[in-house]
Design a protein around this motif. Structure first.
Motif, PDB file in Angstrom:
ATOM      1  N   LEU A   8       0.871  -1.287  -0.074  1.00  0.00           N
ATOM      2  CA  LEU A   8      -0.011   0.007   0.118  1.00  0.00           C
ATOM      3  C   LEU A   8       0.952   1.143  -0.054  1.00  0.00           C
ATOM      4  CD1 LEU A   8      -2.771  -0.996   2.768  1.00  0.00           C
ATOM      5  CD2 LEU A   8      -2.855  -1.026  -0.037  1.00  0.00           C
ATOM      6  N   ARG A   9       0.237   2.243  -0.468  1.00  0.00           N
ATOM      7  CA  ARG A   9       0.892   3.266  -0.556  1.00  0.00           C
ATOM      8  C   ARG A   9       0.175   4.545   0.230  1.00  0.00           C
ATOM      9  NH1 ARG A   9       1.697   7.687  -4.890  1.00  0.00           N
ATOM     10  NH2 ARG A   9       3.830   8.598  -4.683  1.00  0.00           N
ATOM     11  N   ALA A  10       0.967   5.138   1.219  1.00  0.00           N
ATOM     12  CA  ALA A  10       0.264   6.245   2.094  1.00  0.00           C
ATOM     13  C   ALA A  10       0.881   7.581   1.841  1.00  0.00           C
ATOM     14  CB  ALA A  10       0.583   5.987   3.666  1.00  0.00           C
ATOM     15  N   LEU A  27       4.116   3.834   9.635  1.00  0.00           N
ATOM     16  CA  LEU A  27       3.667   3.278   8.325  1.00  0.00           C
ATOM     17  C   LEU A  27       4.958   2.738   7.677  1.00  0.00           C
ATOM     18  CD1 LEU A  27       1.367   6.206   7.164  1.00  0.00           C
ATOM     19  CD2 LEU A  27       0.609   3.655   7.654  1.00  0.00           C
ATOM     20  N   HIS A  28       6.061   3.314   7.572  1.00  0.00           N
ATOM     21  CA  HIS A  28       7.175   2.719   6.892  1.00  0.00           C
ATOM     22  C   HIS A  28       7.600   1.556   7.392  1.00  0.00           C
ATOM     23  CE1 HIS A  28      11.650   2.789   6.325  1.00  0.00           C
ATOM     24  NE2 HIS A  28      11.372   3.126   4.993  1.00  0.00           N
ATOM     25  N   ALA A  29       7.831   1.350   8.724  1.00  0.00           N
ATOM     26  CA  ALA A  29       8.289   0.171   9.450  1.00  0.00           C
ATOM     27  C   ALA A  29       7.149  -1.060   9.301  1.00  0.00           C
ATOM     28  CB  ALA A  29       8.233   0.472  11.004  1.00  0.00           C
ATOM     29  N   SER A  30       5.844  -0.471   8.887  1.00  0.00           N
ATOM     30  CA  SER A  30       4.767  -1.667   8.561  1.00  0.00           C
ATOM     31  C   SER A  30       4.602  -1.826   7.213  1.00  0.00           C
ATOM     32  CB  SER A  30       3.361  -1.032   9.143  1.00  0.00           C
ATOM     33  OG  SER A  30       3.330  -0.663  10.458  1.00  0.00           O
ATOM     34  N   GLY A  31       5.708  -1.537   6.399  1.00  0.00           N
ATOM     35  CA  GLY A  31       5.476  -1.935   4.941  1.00  0.00           C
ATOM     36  C   GLY A  31       5.161  -1.044   3.879  1.00  0.00           C
ATOM     37  N   ALA A  32       4.536  -0.056   4.282  1.00  0.00           N
ATOM     38  CA  ALA A  32       3.949   0.932   3.504  1.00  0.00           C
ATOM     39  C   ALA A  32       5.290   1.663   2.689  1.00  0.00           C
ATOM     40  CB  ALA A  32       2.909   1.968   4.222  1.00  0.00           C
ATOM     41  N   ARG A  33       4.770   2.300   1.302  1.00  0.00           N
ATOM     42  CA  ARG A  33       5.341   3.122   0.850  1.00  0.00           C
ATOM     43  C   ARG A  33       4.788   4.580   1.187  1.00  0.00           C
ATOM     44  NH1 ARG A  33       4.496   2.449  -4.735  1.00  0.00           N
ATOM     45  NH2 ARG A  33       2.671   1.101  -4.231  1.00  0.00           N
ATOM     46  N   VAL A  34       5.490   5.409   1.475  1.00  0.00           N
ATOM     47  CA  VAL A  34       5.075   6.765   2.183  1.00  0.00           C
ATOM     48  C   VAL A  34       5.624   7.796   1.353  1.00  0.00           C
ATOM     49  CG1 VAL A  34       4.639   8.018   4.259  1.00  0.00           C
ATOM     50  CG2 VAL A  34       5.108   5.538   4.416  1.00  0.00           C
ATOM     51  N   VAL A  35       4.414   8.703   0.987  1.00  0.00           N
ATOM     52  CA  VAL A  35       4.725  10.104   0.513  1.00  0.00           C
ATOM     53  C   VAL A  35       4.635  11.169   1.870  1.00  0.00           C
ATOM     54  CG1 VAL A  35       4.025  11.934  -1.069  1.00  0.00           C
ATOM     55  CG2 VAL A  35       3.862   9.487  -1.675  1.00  0.00           C
ATOM     56  N   ALA A  36       5.614  11.706   2.099  1.00  0.00           N
ATOM     57  CA  ALA A  36       5.753  12.535   3.331  1.00  0.00           C
ATOM     58  C   ALA A  36       5.497  14.151   2.640  1.00  0.00           C
ATOM     59  CB  ALA A  36       7.092  12.345   3.916  1.00  0.00           C
ATOM     60  N   LEU A  47      13.973  13.281   7.834  1.00  0.00           N
ATOM     61  CA  LEU A  47      13.122  12.025   7.888  1.00  0.00           C
ATOM     62  C   LEU A  47      13.409  11.140   6.760  1.00  0.00           C
ATOM     63  CD1 LEU A  47      10.333  10.757   8.901  1.00  0.00           C
ATOM     64  CD2 LEU A  47       9.102  12.286   7.267  1.00  0.00           C
ATOM     65  N   SER A  48      13.880  11.620   5.698  1.00  0.00           N
ATOM     66  CA  SER A  48      14.288  10.530   4.580  1.00  0.00           C
ATOM     67  C   SER A  48      15.566   9.717   4.894  1.00  0.00           C
ATOM     68  CB  SER A  48      14.609  11.115   3.293  1.00  0.00           C
ATOM     69  OG  SER A  48      13.548  11.986   2.818  1.00  0.00           O
ATOM     70  N   GLY A  49      16.321  10.357   5.952  1.00  0.00           N
ATOM     71  CA  GLY A  49      17.449   9.364   6.396  1.00  0.00           C
ATOM     72  C   GLY A  49      17.104   8.613   7.350  1.00  0.00           C
ATOM     73  N   GLU A  50      16.021   8.926   8.185  1.00  0.00           N
ATOM     74  CA  GLU A  50      15.770   7.986   8.937  1.00  0.00           C
ATOM     75  C   GLU A  50      14.899   6.770   8.360  1.00  0.00           C
ATOM     76  OE1 GLU A  50      13.906   9.234  12.835  1.00  0.00           O
ATOM     77  OE2 GLU A  50      14.361  11.081  11.931  1.00  0.00           O
ATOM     78  N   CYS A  51      14.199   7.138   7.321  1.00  0.00           N
ATOM     79  CA  CYS A  51      13.284   6.198   6.534  1.00  0.00           C
ATOM     80  C   CYS A  51      13.678   6.195   5.147  1.00  0.00           C
ATOM     81  CB  CYS A  51      11.866   6.462   6.748  1.00  0.00           C
ATOM     82  SG  CYS A  51      11.273   6.648   8.507  1.00  0.00           S
ATOM     83  N   PRO A  52      14.559   5.475   4.849  1.00  0.00           N
ATOM     84  CA  PRO A  52      14.925   5.261   3.449  1.00  0.00           C
ATOM     85  C   PRO A  52      13.628   4.747   2.572  1.00  0.00           C
ATOM     86  CG  PRO A  52      16.630   4.152   4.721  1.00  0.00           C
ATOM     87  CD  PRO A  52      15.286   4.587   5.614  1.00  0.00           C
ATOM     88  N   GLY A  53      13.707   5.511   1.316  1.00  0.00           N
ATOM     89  CA  GLY A  53      12.487   5.136   0.504  1.00  0.00           C
ATOM     90  C   GLY A  53      11.335   6.197   0.445  1.00  0.00           C
ATOM     91  N   VAL A  54      11.237   6.764   1.708  1.00  0.00           N
ATOM     92  CA  VAL A  54      10.310   7.639   1.566  1.00  0.00           C
ATOM     93  C   VAL A  54       9.987   8.852   0.652  1.00  0.00           C
ATOM     94  CG1 VAL A  54       9.183   9.976   3.091  1.00  0.00           C
ATOM     95  CG2 VAL A  54       9.717   7.571   4.138  1.00  0.00           C
ATOM     96  N   GLU A  55       8.890   9.321   0.038  1.00  0.00           N
ATOM     97  CA  GLU A  55       8.973  10.023  -0.893  1.00  0.00           C
ATOM     98  C   GLU A  55       8.663  11.598  -0.395  1.00  0.00           C
ATOM     99  OE1 GLU A  55       6.255   8.504  -4.184  1.00  0.00           O
ATOM    100  OE2 GLU A  55       6.372   6.759  -3.043  1.00  0.00           O
ATOM    101  N   PRO A  56       9.668  12.396  -0.374  1.00  0.00           N
ATOM    102  CA  PRO A  56       9.511  13.820   0.214  1.00  0.00           C
ATOM    103  C   PRO A  56       8.758  14.831  -0.799  1.00  0.00           C
ATOM    104  CG  PRO A  56      11.625  13.676  -0.297  1.00  0.00           C
ATOM    105  CD  PRO A  56      10.756  12.275  -0.736  1.00  0.00           C
ATOM    106  N   VAL A  57       7.759  15.668  -0.184  1.00  0.00           N
ATOM    107  CA  VAL A  57       7.210  16.666  -1.078  1.00  0.00           C
ATOM    108  C   VAL A  57       7.158  17.711  -0.190  1.00  0.00           C
ATOM    109  CG1 VAL A  57       5.079  17.413  -2.031  1.00  0.00           C
ATOM    110  CG2 VAL A  57       5.735  15.065  -2.160  1.00  0.00           C
TER     111      VAL A  57
END
Length: 244
Positions: A8-10, A27-36, A47-57
């Protein structure tokens, strides 16, 4: 309680600090792809450093045109957390147009705009979804010097119900989480008077405020299928305050 949002993407607004930041991490730890989404670039970098793969906007959600441009092509989103807010303190008789407009634009209008963008995508894809609006117990009770904030959160209650009514046939659920005071940066900013804080805490039957984790757990529950029959409702994380 363990949640699995794999596949899922959040999208989380107000993701740079406090409740929003911890929601992204959960959410990142629970497997979601996250747009922050945040208006503060430095917060998104850390935040991107703590949660690699998070999409920042990075966008100011109080700006309708900028928000539409930043999120108009955000792509498929299954879960939405409308958390961004400002709590601008002014006595009622001193409330200015700028303060009131800023409160409504960020706390309420952005919820409608971002939800429209996300819900249209869900409907076009023919998929169910869950939207959680972060409100406050101040949707139901006033606090001194927070007229604009209280108004925005009270209106959010009806916006949530209207969204739930119209989006329900598309299998999109909409709910709120309504915390008491949480000692994030925002919470500390509106409770700088130690005597006020002491008296306020004593009015809570549990003699405590809410922890960020308490709020995040309620958000995850409402996002998940474990609340599959809950819509147009809210969870009050208020340490019992509203029973007094």
């Amino acid at each position: 309680m363990q949640f699995n949002f794999s596949g899922l993407r959040a999208l989380v607004t107000g993701a740079g600090k406090g409740i929003g930041r911890d929601t992204v991490k959960a959410l990142h730890a629970s497997g979601a792809r996250v747009v922050a989404v945040s208006r503060t670039h430095a917060d998104l970098v850390s935040l991107s450093g703590e949660c690699p793969g998070v999409e920042p906007v990075c966008v100011d959600l109080g700006d309708w045109e900028a928000t539409g441009q930043a999120l108009g092509s955000v792509g498929p989103v299954d879960l939405l957390v409308n958390n961004a807010a400002v709590a601008l303190r002014q006595p009622f008789l001193e409330v200015t147009k700028d303060f009131f407009d800023r409160s409504i634009n960020v706390n309420l209008r952005s919820v409608m705009q971002v939800s429209q963008i996300v819900a249209r995508g869900m409907i076009d894809r023919g998929v169910p979804g869950s939207i959680v609006n972060i409100s406050s117990m101040l949707a139901l009770i006033p606090f001194p010097n927070l007229t604009s904030y209280c108004c925005s959160k009270g209106a959010m209650t009806m916006l949530t119900k209207a969204m739930a009514l119209e989006l329900g046939p598309h299998k999109i659920r909409v709910n709120t989480v309504n915390p008491t005071l949480v000692m994030t940066d925002m919470g500390k900013g509106v409770s700088a008077d130690p005597e006020f804080v002491r008296k306020l805490k004593e009015r809570h039957p549990l003699r405590k405020f809410a922890e960020v984790e308490d709020v995040v757990n309620s958000i995850l529950f409402l996002l998940s299928d474990r609340s599959a029959s809950t819509s147009g409702s809210g969870i009050f994380v208020d340490a019992g305050y509203l029973v007094t």
